[in-house]
Design a protein around this motif. Structure first.
Motif, PDB file in Angstrom:
ATOM      1  N   UNK A 108       0.841  -1.193   0.000  1.00 16.02           N
ATOM      2  CA  UNK A 108       0.000   0.000   0.000  1.00 16.02           C
ATOM      3  C   UNK A 108       0.879   1.247   0.000  1.00 16.02           C
ATOM      4  N   UNK A 109       0.771   2.046  -1.048  1.00 15.66           N
ATOM      5  CA  UNK A 109       1.483   3.325  -1.103  1.00 15.66           C
ATOM      6  C   UNK A 109       0.613   4.351  -0.386  1.00 15.66           C
ATOM      7  N   UNK A 110       1.122   4.917   0.725  1.00 14.23           N
ATOM      8  CA  UNK A 110       0.332   5.791   1.588  1.00 14.23           C
ATOM      9  C   UNK A 110       0.262   7.218   1.045  1.00 14.23           C
ATOM     10  N   UNK A 111      -0.594   8.005   1.674  1.00 17.47           N
ATOM     11  CA  UNK A 111      -0.745   9.413   1.285  1.00 17.47           C
ATOM     12  C   UNK A 111       0.546  10.173   1.493  1.00 17.47           C
ATOM     13  N   UNK A 112       1.220   9.900   2.617  1.00 19.70           N
ATOM     14  CA  UNK A 112       2.472  10.619   2.896  1.00 19.70           C
ATOM     15  C   UNK A 112       3.527  10.303   1.840  1.00 19.70           C
ATOM     16  N   UNK A 113       3.585   9.039   1.391  1.00 25.94           N
ATOM     17  CA  UNK A 113       4.527   8.692   0.323  1.00 25.94           C
ATOM     18  C   UNK A 113       4.168   9.409  -0.974  1.00 25.94           C
ATOM     19  N   UNK A 114       2.877   9.504  -1.272  1.00 27.86           N
ATOM     20  CA  UNK A 114       2.442  10.199  -2.465  1.00 27.86           C
ATOM     21  C   UNK A 114       2.808  11.684  -2.393  1.00 27.86           C
ATOM     22  N   UNK A 115       2.596  12.317  -1.217  1.00 31.40           N
ATOM     23  CA  UNK A 115       2.912  13.736  -1.055  1.00 31.40           C
ATOM     24  C   UNK A 115       4.406  13.980  -1.238  1.00 31.40           C
ATOM     25  N   UNK A 116       5.225  13.085  -0.684  1.00 34.55           N
ATOM     26  CA  UNK A 116       6.674  13.247  -0.810  1.00 34.55           C
ATOM     27  C   UNK A 116       7.161  13.015  -2.243  1.00 34.55           C
ATOM     28  N   UNK A 117       6.363  12.327  -3.014  1.00 34.80           N
ATOM     29  CA  UNK A 117       6.802  11.908  -4.349  1.00 34.80           C
ATOM     30  C   UNK A 117       6.526  12.951  -5.427  1.00 34.80           C
ATOM     31  N   UNK A 118       5.704  13.964  -5.122  1.00 26.58           N
ATOM     32  CA  UNK A 118       5.446  15.026  -6.096  1.00 26.58           C
ATOM     33  C   UNK A 118       6.627  15.982  -6.090  1.00 26.58           C
ATOM     34  N   UNK A 119       7.296  16.116  -7.224  1.00 22.20           N
ATOM     35  CA  UNK A 119       8.563  16.853  -7.292  1.00 22.20           C
ATOM     36  C   UNK A 119       8.595  17.806  -8.480  1.00 22.20           C
ATOM     37  N   UNK A 120       9.631  18.643  -8.444  1.00 24.14           N
ATOM     38  CA  UNK A 120       9.973  19.527  -9.561  1.00 24.14           C
ATOM     39  C   UNK A 120       8.898  20.570  -9.861  1.00 24.14           C
ATOM     40  N   UNK A 121       8.384  21.229  -8.818  1.00 27.25           N
ATOM     41  CA  UNK A 121       7.487  22.364  -9.014  1.00 27.25           C
ATOM     42  C   UNK A 121       8.042  23.549  -8.207  1.00 27.25           C
ATOM     43  N   UNK A 122       7.808  24.769  -8.688  1.00 25.08           N
ATOM     44  CA  UNK A 122       8.389  25.969  -8.090  1.00 25.08           C
ATOM     45  C   UNK A 122       7.303  26.989  -7.780  1.00 25.08           C
ATOM     46  N   UNK A 123       7.528  27.759  -6.713  1.00 20.85           N
ATOM     47  CA  UNK A 123       6.720  28.947  -6.372  1.00 20.85           C
ATOM     48  C   UNK A 123       5.271  28.632  -6.060  1.00 20.85           C
ATOM     49  N   UNK A 125       2.627  25.867  -3.460  1.00 21.36           N
ATOM     50  CA  UNK A 125       2.625  24.973  -2.297  1.00 21.36           C
ATOM     51  C   UNK A 125       1.728  23.767  -2.581  1.00 21.36           C
ATOM     52  N   UNK A 126       2.260  22.560  -2.339  1.00 18.55           N
ATOM     53  CA  UNK A 126       1.475  21.339  -2.527  1.00 18.55           C
ATOM     54  C   UNK A 126       0.538  21.153  -1.348  1.00 18.55           C
ATOM     55  N   UNK A 127      -0.766  20.995  -1.632  1.00 14.27           N
ATOM     56  CA  UNK A 127      -1.770  20.870  -0.581  1.00 14.27           C
ATOM     57  C   UNK A 127      -2.283  19.442  -0.418  1.00 14.27           C
ATOM     58  N   UNK A 128      -2.456  18.729  -1.548  1.00 15.43           N
ATOM     59  CA  UNK A 128      -3.062  17.397  -1.465  1.00 15.43           C
ATOM     60  C   UNK A 128      -2.745  16.632  -2.752  1.00 15.43           C
ATOM     61  N   UNK A 129      -2.918  15.299  -2.673  1.00 16.46           N
ATOM     62  CA  UNK A 129      -2.701  14.442  -3.838  1.00 16.46           C
ATOM     63  C   UNK A 129      -3.820  13.411  -3.893  1.00 16.46           C
ATOM     64  N   UNK A 130      -4.359  13.194  -5.077  1.00 18.81           N
ATOM     65  CA  UNK A 130      -5.356  12.146  -5.299  1.00 18.81           C
ATOM     66  C   UNK A 130      -4.839  11.228  -6.408  1.00 18.81           C
ATOM     67  N   UNK A 131      -4.841   9.908  -6.232  1.00 20.88           N
ATOM     68  CA  UNK A 131      -5.405   9.173  -5.093  1.00 20.88           C
ATOM     69  C   UNK A 131      -4.508   9.272  -3.865  1.00 20.88           C
ATOM     70  N   UNK A 132      -5.152   9.224  -2.687  1.00 21.45           N
ATOM     71  CA  UNK A 132      -4.398   9.313  -1.445  1.00 21.45           C
ATOM     72  C   UNK A 132      -3.628   8.030  -1.169  1.00 21.45           C
ATOM     73  N   UNK A 133      -4.182   6.898  -1.597  1.00 20.22           N
ATOM     74  CA  UNK A 133      -3.529   5.609  -1.396  1.00 20.22           C
ATOM     75  C   UNK A 133      -3.606   4.802  -2.690  1.00 20.22           C
ATOM     76  N   UNK A 134      -2.573   4.008  -2.939  1.00 21.57           N
ATOM     77  CA  UNK A 134      -2.549   3.131  -4.106  1.00 21.57           C
ATOM     78  C   UNK A 134      -2.178   1.729  -3.653  1.00 21.57           C
ATOM     79  N   UNK A 135      -3.006   0.762  -4.008  1.00 19.17           N
ATOM     80  CA  UNK A 135      -2.687  -0.636  -3.728  1.00 19.17           C
ATOM     81  C   UNK A 135      -1.838  -1.184  -4.867  1.00 19.17           C
ATOM     82  N   UNK A 136      -0.634  -1.562  -4.530  1.00 20.11           N
ATOM     83  CA  UNK A 136       0.332  -2.014  -5.525  1.00 20.11           C
ATOM     84  C   UNK A 136       0.561  -3.509  -5.375  1.00 20.11           C
TER      85      UNK A 136
END
Length: 330
Positions: A108-123, A125-136
């Motif tokens: 299970x890929x958690x919400x916190x892992x998803x939030x940490x995985x969003x990269x390479x954006x400037x100026x 603020x990241x607020x949320x990611x959907x899907x919050x969880x992914x069953x792998x």
């Protein structure tokens, strides 16, 4: 002699109408520019779809279907959000599990892992990611060679014919992925090739189809399909002898006639070196023994790619001589 000077006075109503229209258009454009400036400088929240990539250890592969993107919610000024949404190609969601040793069959890929995985954006603020969880669901990786199945619909010009099957180069490809999925796959289809009015041989590159949306890598993912197109022709051969398949003609049995006339259709180049020796006409020994009608239909076997138009006759008669000594006297 003085020339008459004509003075044209403008229609003041039309002048006022034009000036009013220009003033109104200018006011609308100014208001729109002001609205755009105000909104693009205010802080806003928007969602942006970013490509999703999951990195696994070299010996593991995904078994279930994964989303191709994640929906990330960002907060920032309108200018920065506008640039991120329409012009930025760097924002990505990369979940790096390549060094994980605890990848069970279901992870299970958690919400916190998803939030940490969003990269390479400037100026922004990241607020949320959907899907919050992914069953792998993962398993061991495997590779094997499978056949290429060419999907083609070739329509030839009148007077021309396709000779033989569509040939794929290469005729097999390598697939790599989860071993449970790979083991079930024996061939891979190409995308459908549609050709109208074909009258010359041709070769065309075409991509391979995805495998039922399964996470499988295909190498190569493009093949070449070759099709032989020739001018249509037919040829007739007389007096081809019937052969008995599986034995000899039983004693006392007669086939009439024992020679057949055959007309064959195909490509003109294909028929140049074709002879009556390439045609096999047979009646099975078993069919002769079981016959109770006195009529048999010979089996015609031609080289691949040729078509039988007709035989003369279409069937033969089967007789059995009975000696007078075998007749029962009353």
């Amino acid at each position: 002699m003085k020339k008459n000077r004509v003075q044209i006075f403008p229609d003041m109503k039309n002048v006022k109408r034009v000036m009013t229209s220009k003033t109104l258009l200018g006011s609308v454009m100014f208001a729109f520019a002001l609205w755009m400036y105000t909104n693009l400088n205010d802080t806003n929240v928007t969602r942006v779809d970013v490509p999703l990539t999951i990195l696994l250890p070299e010996n593991r592969a995904v078994e279930n279907e994964m989303p191709e993107s994640a929906s990330a919610e960002f907060r920032g000024t309108g200018w920065n959000l506008f640039t991120l949404k329409y012009f930025n190609s760097t924002a990505k969601c990369i979940v790096d599990l390549s060094r994980s040793n605890n990848l069970d069959t279901l992870y299970k890929i958690s919400r916190s892992e998803m939030m940490k995985s969003v990269k390479y954006f400037l100026d922004v603020e990241l607020m949320d990611v959907i899907p919050e969880n992914i069953n792998l669901k993962t398993g061991m990786i495997a590779s094997k060679m499978v056949a290429v199945r060419a999907l083609a619909n070739i329509k030839t010009r009148s007077g021309f014919v396709q000779v033989g099957d569509v040939v794929s180069v290469p005729d097999s490809i390598e697939i790599t992925g989860n071993s449970k999925i790979v083991d079930k796959i024996n061939d891979v289809e190409t995308r459908k090739l549609l050709i109208d009015d074909a009258h010359l041989p041709f070769t065309q590159s075409i991509a391979m189809n995805d495998i039922n949306d399964a996470p499988i890598q295909i190498n190569p993912d493009i093949v070449k399909l070759s099709v032989d197109i020739q001018q249509a022709a037919d040829i007739t051969f007389d007096d081809i002898k019937i052969k008995i398949k599986g034995g000899r003609l039983p004693k006392g049995h007669i086939l009439s006639p024992d020679l057949i006339k055959v007309t064959v259709f195909g490509g003109i180049n294909q028929l140049v070196d074709f002879s009556k020796d390439d045609i096999e006409i047979t009646v099975s020994y078993e069919a002769i023994l079981k016959d109770s009608t006195g009529v048999l239909i010979p089996k015609i076997q031609l080289p691949r790619g040729l078509k039988l138009i007709r035989t003369e006759p279409e069937y033969i008669y089967h007789y059995e001589n009975i000696s007078s000594s075998s007749l029962v006297k009353y």
